[in-house]
Design a protein around this motif. Structure first.
Motif, PDB file in Angstrom:
ATOM      1  N   THR A 106       0.902  -1.174   0.014  1.00 52.71           N
ATOM      2  CA  THR A 106       0.101   0.133  -0.119  1.00 52.71           C
ATOM      3  C   THR A 106       0.903   1.193   0.035  1.00 52.71           C
ATOM      4  O   THR A 106       2.021   1.241   0.462  1.00 52.71           O
ATOM      5  CB  THR A 106      -1.024  -0.023   1.269  1.00 52.71           C
ATOM      6  OG1 THR A 106      -0.055   0.148   2.395  1.00 52.71           O
ATOM      7  CG2 THR A 106      -1.663  -1.199   1.141  1.00 52.71           C
ATOM      8  N   GLU A 107       0.250   2.431  -0.415  1.00 54.10           N
ATOM      9  CA  GLU A 107       0.919   3.528  -0.480  1.00 54.10           C
ATOM     10  C   GLU A 107       0.814   4.486   0.595  1.00 54.10           C
ATOM     11  O   GLU A 107      -0.478   4.743   1.132  1.00 54.10           O
ATOM     12  CB  GLU A 107       0.450   4.570  -1.678  1.00 54.10           C
ATOM     13  CG  GLU A 107       1.470   5.766  -1.520  1.00 54.10           C
ATOM     14  CD  GLU A 107       0.678   6.978  -2.768  1.00 54.10           C
ATOM     15  OE1 GLU A 107       1.136   7.949  -2.868  1.00 54.10           O
ATOM     16  OE2 GLU A 107      -0.196   6.244  -3.622  1.00 54.10           O
ATOM     17  N   GLY A 108       1.643   4.254   1.693  1.00 53.58           N
ATOM     18  CA  GLY A 108       1.834   5.090   3.000  1.00 53.58           C
ATOM     19  C   GLY A 108       2.899   5.557   3.365  1.00 53.58           C
ATOM     20  O   GLY A 108       3.861   5.684   2.499  1.00 53.58           O
ATOM     21  N   SER A 109       2.984   6.039   4.758  1.00 53.25           N
ATOM     22  CA  SER A 109       4.252   6.747   5.085  1.00 53.25           C
ATOM     23  C   SER A 109       5.133   5.576   5.880  1.00 53.25           C
ATOM     24  O   SER A 109       5.230   5.483   7.216  1.00 53.25           O
ATOM     25  CB  SER A 109       4.000   7.910   6.087  1.00 53.25           C
ATOM     26  OG  SER A 109       2.678   7.378   7.145  1.00 53.25           O
ATOM     27  N   TYR A 110       5.642   4.878   5.166  1.00 52.50           N
ATOM     28  CA  TYR A 110       6.452   3.950   5.549  1.00 52.50           C
ATOM     29  C   TYR A 110       7.990   4.240   5.403  1.00 52.50           C
ATOM     30  O   TYR A 110       8.409   5.054   4.605  1.00 52.50           O
ATOM     31  CB  TYR A 110       6.279   2.493   4.564  1.00 52.50           C
ATOM     32  CG  TYR A 110       4.929   1.851   4.609  1.00 52.50           C
ATOM     33  CD1 TYR A 110       4.648   1.246   5.823  1.00 52.50           C
ATOM     34  CD2 TYR A 110       3.961   2.190   4.016  1.00 52.50           C
ATOM     35  CE1 TYR A 110       3.529   0.591   6.137  1.00 52.50           C
ATOM     36  CE2 TYR A 110       2.850   1.497   4.077  1.00 52.50           C
ATOM     37  CZ  TYR A 110       2.341   0.796   5.131  1.00 52.50           C
ATOM     38  OH  TYR A 110       1.318   0.320   5.468  1.00 52.50           O
TER      39      TYR A 110
END
Length: 963
Positions: free
Chosen positions: A826-830
């Motif tokens: 997923t596109e996140g703040s990783y």
């Protein structure tokens, strides 16, 4: 056959213990067998005879050993003590370990009659890394090859076999990672089982902890359904009688055997992790224990399950592992005519007992030794477990070796012992819910090894309907400000809810109303306020699914972290309610001269501004708010800008529990704007803040500049938290605790490990273990149970961590390990967890709030100058971890450390309310500690009332005393 269908749900204490009680009352131990109480009388007689024959040799051995040790201690001097202890360990190791290699073990068993039949166990703890798992897999393959080459053509039950521990073959061996385990581990174990089948060698799956039972049986079912091994009769499993689910497991195994058309071997043991199971259940706040709390209950369970095994003897080959003379005799009494079975014992224990039984009893069945194999450095944890088990007062071996214990007591009938007890359960072991006694209830947790509960938690994350909208409490019914979107940091495309920010006017109005409502709330009394907090705790429990969903979706919490946070919030409510009832409900009567009454009472200070962080948006938020409320203050609460939704729900629940709306106001706002209004408002009675040290210093200066009353600042700030590891530490445990402390919650805990000091003697090995463990971290969407590390709170935080990492590596800091983010879907703040090596601890000058671990090597002689001095110079004092097996070392460190929370030989996070009060000193906070017995006093003001009782003309009390 799938266990997730609920076949093995743990019965509660009442159900499980009532089952035993009913059997005692009826004198019939099975619905399908007619063993009467006379069976147990006979068993006790047999046990008495066996034990009486054996009591003298152990006495003599003990006396000789004591004399030898005393003589040795007089002859040796200090310089050779270390060498002597090493030699002693080798001797002890030889008593408990058959050989360092499988070939050495086979050679020894060929020469020793009591080891002629073994179940070999390759020593070692569960795998921490995939390299560990591969090493264990190869050792099992080599063992099967070596065992299989011996005594070919001999019937399988008369040949030595192999026991396999599944957790040694899979670093992620838990139900949360079931998909991975079945994909990765099941084929490996299947290959080993087929190898054993080719050699016609027995292959037994060892028992694990209770929360791994369902997973173990899922793997075992896959083995049983393997068509390639269907004719092989060597597949086996271990069942622990102390487990309340043992009879259900036996029925399940029997059904599986019939369905697959094969014989299954079952080793029945008393159980190996009893103390850990008790502690784990209490820590997790489970509804009951998965094991019996009385030793005699386990003994009775063993006998009841013995009958059950014999009942299924057409498809089960029973293997009874015991060192208890009464149990041996009872099994012999219970055996049906012609039944085939065997006894088993641990190598180094029970040999005299079984040998005497074989001598006395014609046709005594074969005895197999459970025989550990491995190097002596792998012996320690195994040896400690054996010594603890058999050193316990309730142990048969302990009582058997104790001259002061009569022989008839050693072979005491467990049924009679339980009948004589005051209760079915052990009154000295409180149920998890009653852990804290009458003062407060323990918070309710989740059993992560229970498929039903795990499925319920996953399902709770699914929500349909209107998205939540957090708004200032002063705007109830009229949303005036433009709402902002709240998005999932793990999946930025997912909208979680909306928030409307408070204006300066909203904040001022909230303080005005709270100031007006404060006195009535304070006058209502601590008992009333405490009742509101208990009601709020009940509501938190009832709304747990909704709270967990917001913590996962809004704050990026993993499921275990989210459950733990709801529990902590509930604990805060109940703990502060109990503290208020004890200290605030009635004035304290003070001593003084006759004719005068002196009383001290605690009252609220005014309106508290509570400013909480995003990393614990429910627990810290409610911890601050409830402490201020129950002490008699009204509250204006400002949540973190990133996490307003869960805080808004918490406030709603407090209002529903009885806290008046004007007493508690919710104002989501930018920190700077809130400070401009709140810190200058005349109704302000104090500030409770958790966040950065720089922000706390700003608030402190602003409060100092105020006109009027001086108000308190209660601040908990961050820290460059260290862990010190010396060369004596158990490195596997250290690696576990480092990974937990540094990377849980994506390193976004104020208590998280930032700086690891490791003695250079063991640094390379520990770094290797940590790096291997980092390879097994699953990074991704926290709504998946298999995720270990979720996102950081937002993209800005991720960018700051990336910038820091690039800056220090460009300056020459070595990157020891960086996790792979390719697995993220997923596109996140990783941000990828990473491990850096510093040349000097002083290179780390600020707290980097994320999953970054800094490692520094040190020499033992420089513990004071390079380690403790560096920690002091940093000025922080929040948490400190120490790993050492030398008590004087941790005592030296503790004496020098100015740190609020110090943890010895465990991880550094997860402080429990009322158990480990949390808070630092120096740059890490003002104190007192949150969740501790002194916290509420800082929210209160003290008033002393003195009444001259003789002002009306005389001291009636004194005059009435008489002569």
């Amino acid at each position: 056959m799938c266990l997730a269908e609920g076949l093995l749900r743990i019965p509660d204490d009442e159900t499980a213990d009532r089952l035993i009680a009913d059997k005692i009352a009826s004198g019939n131990w099975s619905a399908h067998a007619g063993a009467s109480h006379s069976t147990w009388v006979n068993a006790s007689t047999w046990g008495l005879m066996l034990t009486g024959k054996l009591i003298e040799p152990p006495k003599l051995a003990r006396e000789e050993t004591t004399s030898w040790v005393q003589g040795l201690s007089r002859r040796i001097s200090a310089p050779v003590l270390r060498s002597a202890f090493r030699q002693a360990m080798r001797i002890i190791g030889g008593e408990f370990v058959v050989g360092r290699t499988i070939q050495e073990a086979l050679d020894r068993s060929a020469k020793t009659s009591e080891l002629s039949l073994c179940s070999f166990d390759m020593l070692g703890e569960g795998a921490r890394t995939w390299a560990d798992a591969e090493r264990y897999r190869k050792s099992y393959e080599q063992a099967l090859d070596a065992i299989g080459s011996q005594r070919k053509g001999t019937p399988i039950d008369e040949r030595s076999n192999l026991s396999v521990k599944l957790s040694a073959l899979e670093p992620k061996y838990d139900l949360m990672h079931e998909g991975l385990v079945m994909q990765r581990l099941a084929p490996i174990v299947g290959d080993l089982a087929r190898r054993a089948a080719r050699f016609d060698v027995g292959f037994t799956i060892d028992a694990e902890e209770a929360d791994r039972l369902d997973l173990s049986l899922n793997v075992f079912e896959a083995l049983a359904r393997d068509k390639q091994t269907q004719s092989w009769q060597g597949l086996g499993i271990v069942i622990q009688a102390y487990g309340k689910r043992a009879p259900y497991v036996i029925e399940w195994v029997a059904a599986l055997a019939r369905e697959t058309g094969r014989r299954i071997c079952v080793r029945l043991v008393k159980g190996a992790y009893w103390d850990a199971e008790i502690k784990r259940a209490q820590e997790r706040g489970l509804s009951s224990f998965p094991v019996f709390t009385r030793k005699v209950s386990t003994d009775i369970s063993y006998l009841a399950n013995t009958e059950r095994l014999f009942k299924h003897r057409d498809v089960i080959y029973p293997m009874f592992a015991t060192h208890n003379a009464h149990t041996i005799a009872a099994v012999l009494e219970l055996r049906p005519p012609g039944a085939k079975f065997e006894f088993q014992r641990l190598h180094g224990m029970g040999a005299l007992l079984h040998a005497e039984a074989q001598r006395q009893i014609d046709g005594f069945p074969r005895v197999r030794a459970y025989a550990p194999v491995g190097q002596h450095e792998e012996l320690l944890s195994y040896l400690v477990r054996r010594l603890l088990e058999n050193g316990a007062n309730s142990s048969f071996v302990n009582r058997f070796m104790n001259e002061s214990v009569p022989v008839d007591t050693v072979v005491e009938d467990p049924i009679a012992a339980l009948q004589a007890a005051d209760s079915m359960t052990n009154p000295h072991i409180p149920l998890p819910n009653n852990l804290y006694g009458a003062s407060r209830e323990n918070s309710s947790g989740v059993d992560w090894g229970n498929p039903q509960q795990l499925a319920e938690q996953i399902a709770s994350l699914q929500k349909s309907g209107e998205l939540p909208h957090a708004a200032p409490s002063t705007l109830v019914g009229k949303i005036e400000s433009t709402p902002h979107e709240v998005r999932n940091p793990a999946n930025l495309s997912e909208l979680v809810g909306y928030v409307s920010a408070a204006s300066k006017e909203d904040i001022a109005l909230a303080f005005d109303k709270a100031g007006q409502a404060r006195k009535a709330w304070d006058d209502a009394g601590a008992t009333h306020r405490a009742a509101c907090l208990v009601g709020a705790a009940d509501k938190l429990r009832a709304h747990r699914a909704e709270l967990v969903r917001l913590l996962v979706k809004e704050a990026g919490k993993t499921l275990p972290d989210a459950i733990a946070e709801v529990r902590e919030a509930e604990d805060f409510c109940r703990y502060y309610a109990a503290q208020a009832r004890e200290h605030f409900a009635e004035p304290t009567v003070l001593p003084g001269p006759t004719g005068e009454d002196n009383k001290l009472s605690l009252r609220g200070r005014g309106v508290f501004a509570c400013i909480s962080p995003w990393n614990f948006p429910l627990a810290i938020f409610l911890g601050q708010v409830t402490a201020a409320l129950v002490a008699g203050n009204s509250v204006v609460a400002k949540p973190a800008e990133s996490t307003p939704l869960v805080a808004a729900l918490a406030v709603r629940l407090l209002h529903e529990a009885g806290v008046p709306r004007d007493v508690l106001h919710f104002v989501p706002a930018a920190g700077k704007m809130f400070g401009e209004v709140a810190l200058k408002h005349p109704a302000l009675g104090g500030v409770c803040f958790t966040g950065s040290t720089s922000t706390a210093q700003f608030i402190n200066r602003a409060l100092a500049a105020r006109d009027g009353a001086i108000v308190p600042l209660i601040a908990e700030t961050g820290g460059i938290n260290a862990m010190i590891v010396d060369s004596s530490a158990l490195l596997e445990q250290v690696a576990d605790d480092v990974l937990t402390s540094a990377f849980t919650s994506a390193g976004q805990r104020c208590s998280a490990l930032r700086l690891l000091f490791v003695q250079d003697d063991v640094a390379d090995r520990l770094i290797e273990l940590i790096a291997g463990g980092m390879n097994e971290l699953h990074i991704g969407d926290p709504s998946l149970p298999s995720t270990d590390v979720g996102p950081v709170i937002n993209q800005s935080a991720a960018s700051k961590l990336e910038d820091y990492s690039k800056k220090v590596t460009q300056k020459g800091v070595k990157m020891l390990k960086q996790c792979d983010l390719n697995q993220v879907r997923t596109e996140g703040s990783y941000f990828a967890p990473r491990m850096l090596e510093l040349n000097n601890a002083r290179e780390l000058t600020s707290e980097e709030f994320g999953p970054i671990l800094h490692v520094v090597r040190f020499k033992r002689e420089n513990l004071q100058s390079d380690v403790l001095a560096a920690i002091r110079e940093a000025g922080y004092g929040l948490t400190l971890g120490v790993h050492t097996r030398i008590e004087s070392v941790w005592q030296e460190i503790v004496a020098e450390a100015a740190v609020g929370n110090i943890y010895i030989n465990r991880n550094m996070i997860g402080a429990v309310v009322g158990v480990q009060p949390f808070g630092g000193e120096g740059l890490s906070g003002t104190g007192p500690k949150a969740g501790g017995p002194h916290y509420l006093f800082r929210f209160a003001t003290e008033r002393t009332l003195t009444v001259n009782t003789v002002a009306t003309g005389g001291n009636a009390r004194l005059l009435s005393l008489g002569s």
